[in-house]
Design a protein around this motif. Structure first.
Motif, PDB file in Angstrom:
ATOM      1  N   UNK A  52       0.828  -1.211   0.000  1.00 31.00           N
ATOM      2  CA  UNK A  52       0.000   0.000   0.000  1.00 31.00           C
ATOM      3  C   UNK A  52       0.862   1.260   0.000  1.00 31.00           C
ATOM      4  N   UNK A  53       1.901   1.237  -0.814  1.00 32.84           N
ATOM      5  CA  UNK A  53       2.848   2.361  -0.837  1.00 32.84           C
ATOM      6  C   UNK A  53       2.337   3.544  -1.661  1.00 32.84           C
ATOM      7  N   UNK A  54       1.224   3.370  -2.323  1.00 35.71           N
ATOM      8  CA  UNK A  54       0.569   4.386  -3.163  1.00 35.71           C
ATOM      9  C   UNK A  54       1.363   4.710  -4.432  1.00 35.71           C
ATOM     10  N   UNK A  55       0.693   5.338  -5.358  1.00 39.20           N
ATOM     11  CA  UNK A  55       1.295   5.709  -6.651  1.00 39.20           C
ATOM     12  C   UNK A  55       0.685   7.030  -7.089  1.00 39.20           C
ATOM     13  N   UNK A  56       1.321   7.652  -8.062  1.00 38.54           N
ATOM     14  CA  UNK A  56       0.771   8.866  -8.668  1.00 38.54           C
ATOM     15  C   UNK A  56       0.250   8.509 -10.051  1.00 38.54           C
ATOM     16  N   UNK A  57      -0.742   9.240 -10.519  1.00 39.02           N
ATOM     17  CA  UNK A  57      -1.317   8.973 -11.833  1.00 39.02           C
ATOM     18  C   UNK A  57      -0.806   9.979 -12.856  1.00 39.02           C
ATOM     19  N   UNK A  58      -0.843   9.565 -14.104  1.00 35.98           N
ATOM     20  CA  UNK A  58      -0.363  10.465 -15.166  1.00 35.98           C
ATOM     21  C   UNK A  58      -1.401  11.559 -15.457  1.00 35.98           C
ATOM     22  N   UNK A  59      -2.659  11.323 -15.044  1.00 36.96           N
ATOM     23  CA  UNK A  59      -3.728  12.220 -15.485  1.00 36.96           C
ATOM     24  C   UNK A  59      -4.341  13.080 -14.386  1.00 36.96           C
ATOM     25  N   UNK A  60      -3.931  12.826 -13.092  1.00 36.72           N
ATOM     26  CA  UNK A  60      -4.515  13.601 -11.993  1.00 36.72           C
ATOM     27  C   UNK A  60      -3.482  13.804 -10.898  1.00 36.72           C
ATOM     28  N   UNK A  61      -3.584  14.906 -10.179  1.00 35.01           N
ATOM     29  CA  UNK A  61      -2.722  15.157  -9.018  1.00 35.01           C
ATOM     30  C   UNK A  61      -3.115  14.218  -7.881  1.00 35.01           C
ATOM     31  N   UNK A  62      -2.180  13.996  -6.939  1.00 34.43           N
ATOM     32  CA  UNK A  62      -2.521  13.253  -5.725  1.00 34.43           C
ATOM     33  C   UNK A  62      -1.874  11.885  -5.658  1.00 34.43           C
ATOM     34  N   UNK A  63      -2.011  11.242  -4.483  1.00 34.65           N
ATOM     35  CA  UNK A  63      -1.498   9.885  -4.270  1.00 34.65           C
ATOM     36  C   UNK A  63      -2.679   8.938  -4.200  1.00 34.65           C
ATOM     37  N   UNK A  64      -2.477   7.755  -4.796  1.00 32.32           N
ATOM     38  CA  UNK A  64      -3.591   6.818  -4.885  1.00 32.32           C
ATOM     39  C   UNK A  64      -3.191   5.421  -4.427  1.00 32.32           C
ATOM     40  N   UNK A  65      -4.211   4.675  -3.976  1.00 32.31           N
ATOM     41  CA  UNK A  65      -4.015   3.287  -3.592  1.00 32.31           C
ATOM     42  C   UNK A  65      -5.200   2.493  -4.129  1.00 32.31           C
ATOM     43  N   UNK A  66      -4.874   1.337  -4.722  1.00 29.28           N
ATOM     44  CA  UNK A  66      -5.936   0.444  -5.194  1.00 29.28           C
ATOM     45  C   UNK A  66      -6.165  -0.627  -4.129  1.00 29.28           C
ATOM     46  N   UNK A  67      -7.408  -0.935  -3.869  1.00 31.99           N
ATOM     47  CA  UNK A  67      -7.735  -1.975  -2.872  1.00 31.99           C
ATOM     48  C   UNK A  67      -7.565  -3.337  -3.535  1.00 31.99           C
ATOM     49  N   UNK A  68      -6.287  -3.766  -3.638  1.00 28.69           N
ATOM     50  CA  UNK A  68      -5.932  -4.975  -4.368  1.00 28.69           C
ATOM     51  C   UNK A  68      -6.609  -6.218  -3.804  1.00 28.69           C
ATOM     52  N   UNK A  69      -6.689  -6.300  -2.479  1.00 28.27           N
ATOM     53  CA  UNK A  69      -7.256  -7.502  -1.853  1.00 28.27           C
ATOM     54  C   UNK A  69      -8.778  -7.442  -1.822  1.00 28.27           C
ATOM     55  N   UNK A  70      -9.326  -6.255  -2.109  1.00 32.99           N
ATOM     56  CA  UNK A  70     -10.776  -6.111  -2.044  1.00 32.99           C
ATOM     57  C   UNK A  70     -11.395  -6.006  -3.417  1.00 32.99           C
ATOM     58  N   UNK A  71     -12.178  -4.975  -3.620  1.00 31.89           N
ATOM     59  CA  UNK A  71     -12.902  -4.867  -4.892  1.00 31.89           C
ATOM     60  C   UNK A  71     -12.111  -4.094  -5.952  1.00 31.89           C
ATOM     61  N   UNK A  72     -10.873  -3.769  -5.632  1.00 26.81           N
ATOM     62  CA  UNK A  72      -9.957  -3.115  -6.576  1.00 26.81           C
ATOM     63  C   UNK A  72     -10.441  -1.733  -7.013  1.00 26.81           C
ATOM     64  N   UNK A  73     -11.157  -1.105  -6.161  1.00 23.86           N
ATOM     65  CA  UNK A  73     -11.472   0.291  -6.433  1.00 23.86           C
ATOM     66  C   UNK A  73     -10.277   1.122  -5.988  1.00 23.86           C
ATOM     67  N   UNK A  74     -10.223   2.341  -6.464  1.00 24.76           N
ATOM     68  CA  UNK A  74      -9.088   3.219  -6.175  1.00 24.76           C
ATOM     69  C   UNK A  74      -9.475   4.270  -5.140  1.00 24.76           C
ATOM     70  N   UNK A  75      -8.570   4.446  -4.187  1.00 22.52           N
ATOM     71  CA  UNK A  75      -8.787   5.482  -3.177  1.00 22.52           C
ATOM     72  C   UNK A  75      -7.741   6.566  -3.334  1.00 22.52           C
ATOM     73  N   UNK A  76      -8.138   7.787  -3.055  1.00 26.64           N
ATOM     74  CA  UNK A  76      -7.125   8.848  -3.008  1.00 26.64           C
ATOM     75  C   UNK A  76      -6.591   8.893  -1.585  1.00 26.64           C
ATOM     76  N   UNK A  77      -5.244   8.943  -1.429  1.00 26.91           N
ATOM     77  CA  UNK A  77      -4.652   8.935  -0.095  1.00 26.91           C
ATOM     78  C   UNK A  77      -4.093  10.302   0.292  1.00 26.91           C
TER      79      UNK A  77
END
Ligand code: NBP
Length: 477
Positions: free
Chosen positions: A452-477
């Motif tokens: 859960x180290x988070x990543x940045x996206x090419x198209x939006x500001x901010x840090x994100x985390x995907x709920x890999x073990x869950x429903x794989x939705x993306x959260x902004x951190x």
């Protein structure tokens, strides 16, 4: 009359520096822990100039004009501290102590700070060129205060190597800057030597040339853009025949490269500063690997592609390709080293001029080479903040011209099983910098998945985390 400068530590380096000062008309006070070296210097070379031999440190200090200018040229580490500790109580504010040994720049920073408390100037100076350079003109890289350089600089410039009338010595920057730059100089030297060694290995084991033929090839290269001290001495070594056996000298020497540690320091420092100096690192590792007898013995029988050689016409073309690959790889290794100098300078606020470093390395030192003029020019055009030498117009063009040959060389080496860690890592660096997209995006995904180290996206500001073990939705951190 009082001496202009004092040298303490009269082994090979100190003795030759002292003679160099004297030959340039300076009055030189001499001191060494054991008086025998002082006596020997006077007996052998006392006629060369104005020397003031002394026996005790107190006599040595008393022999000097004020502010005193003292060069310490003893073994790096504890001996240097011992000499400084002995000197300091005898000195007065404004006096200058220069350490010309191969000190680690962090030791130099510590010593500079300590002497500053006493109102003394401490100058950590890298001295390159070995024994002969010390006598005939080294490249000198002094760090310390501008005030210290005002007093000491002219003496150092007088004994330094000269290229087109310019001394190979300049004020590098405050405290550890000089020793830092000397360290990186040595790191670059490691990389350059490794690349030349790989070029030899390819000419020998892919193109099937004999050492004396390869010496000829290197002599030819030394007439062109690769002209340098290291290429010149390589041809000498390859042309040398062992008097005892009549075999090529290079065949009777054990293939285990030793090291004293400045290459390692360069890589350790680069790791801490986060500067990719893969060419220097490969060169240090290649020396370690060559010395790993047990490792090599255990792996000796691993399968390879077998004895395959290029045919004679292909071998001739290949030799030209190797020249291109060597030049391109060398550009990369130097670009990486200069990036480390920029990073160190930024970290410690030294304001080192990279172009000036290229200029003072043109004479006196081991990596002296024609192409350093191109590096000086690149920083003159691009400024001290130039992100990489590779983007300078001259180097960009040279790399563009070399790249096909460079790829052929690395591919051929790989096919024939000739190890070229230096050439290959330089090419990988070149292609990595060129890449529009690196697989680092995937690594960020992996890191986010397991930690859960988070990543940045090419198209939006901010840090994100995907709920890999869950429903794989993306959260902004
Ligand atoms: P060494 O590195 O071999 O050191 C010998 C000198 O250190 C002698 O003068 C010796 O005095 C003195 N010394 C020692 Br060892 N311990 C001492 C102590 N506790 N107190 C006082 N003096 C002490 O000499 P070098 O090869 O001339 O190199 C000098 C420096 O220059 C080193 O830092 C080296 O890394 C650096 N350097 C060398 C080269 C090269 O090509 N050799 C090139 C560039 C830089 P003694 O005579 O009483 O034993």
């Amino acid at each position: 009359s009082p001496a202009d400068i004092g040298v303490t530590g009269l082994a090979v380096m100190g003795r030759n520096l002292a003679r160099n000062f004297a030959r340039h008309g300076h009055r030189v006070a001499l001191h060494n822990r054991s008086a025998a070296r002082t006596t020997a210097l006077m007996a052998e070379f006392g006629q060369e100039g104005a020397f003031v031999p002394t026996e005790t440190m107190a006599q040595f200090v008393a022999a000097l004009d004020r502010p005193r200018r003292i060069v310490v040229m003893v073994k790096a580490g504890a001996p240097t501290d011992a000499v400084i500790d002995e000197l300091v109580p005898l000195l007065e504010p404004g006096d200058i102590v220069m350490d010309g040994g191969n000190a680690h720049y962090l030791d130099t920073r510590r010593r500079e700070a300590a002497l500053r408390e006493h109102g003394l100037h401490f100058v950590g100076a890298g001295v390159s060129g070995g024994e002969e350079g010390a006598l005939l003109g080294p490249s000198i890289m002094p760090g310390g205060t501008a005030e210290a350089y005002q007093s000491l600089g002219p003496l150092l410039e007088s004994i330094a190597a000269k290229v087109e009338g310019r001394p190979c010595c300049t004020h590098i920057g405050p405290d550890g800057a000089g020793h830092f730059v000397k360290m990186v100089h040595n790191g670059i030297e490691y990389a350059d030597m490794q690349l030349i060694a790989e070029a030899y290995d390819l000419l020998r084991h892919a193109a099937g040339r004999k050492p004396d033929e390869i010496a000829e090839i290197f002599r030819g290269w030394n007439q062109g853009r690769l002209e340098s001290y290291l290429i010149e001495i390589t041809a000498e070594v390859l042309g040398h025949v062992d008097p005892a056996t009549g075999k090529p000298f290079v065949d009777v020497v054990e293939d285990r490269a030793e090291q004293k540690g400045t290459g390692r320091w360069t890589v350790q420092t680069a790791l801490e500063l986060g500067v990719p100096v893969s060419g220097i690192a490969e060169a240090v590792f290649a020396r370690s690997l060559s010395g790993s007898a047990e490792l090599r013995e255990a792996a000796r029988d691993l399968p390879g592609p077998g004895e395959t050689w290029l045919d004679s016409a292909a071998a001739d073309r290949f030799a030209e390709d190797v020249e291109q690959a060597l030049y391109a790889s060398k550009i990369v290794a130097y670009a990486q080293g200069f990036n480390e100098i920029q990073a160190g300078s930024a970290e410690y606020g030294w304001e080192v001029s990279p172009g000036a470093m290229a200029a003072i390395w043109r004479g006196g030192c081991i990596i002296r080479a024609r192409f350093l003029t191109k590096i000086e020019a690149a920083y003159a055009t691009g400024g001290a903040e130039l992100p990489t030498l590779l983007s300078d117009e001259y180097f960009r063009e040279a790399l563009g011209q070399a790249q096909s040959a460079w790829r052929r060389v690395v591919a051929t080496a790989t096919q024939l099983g000739v190890p070229v860690p230096g050439f290959a890592t330089a090419l990988a660096y070149y292609d990595s910098l060129r890449a529009r997209r690196l697989p680092a995006a995937l690594i960020q995904g992996q890191r986010d998945f397991f930690g859960a180290h988070t990543y940045r996206r090419v198209d939006r500001e901010g840090s994100f985390h995907t709920l890999w073990a869950g429903d794989r939705t993306e959260q902004e951190r």
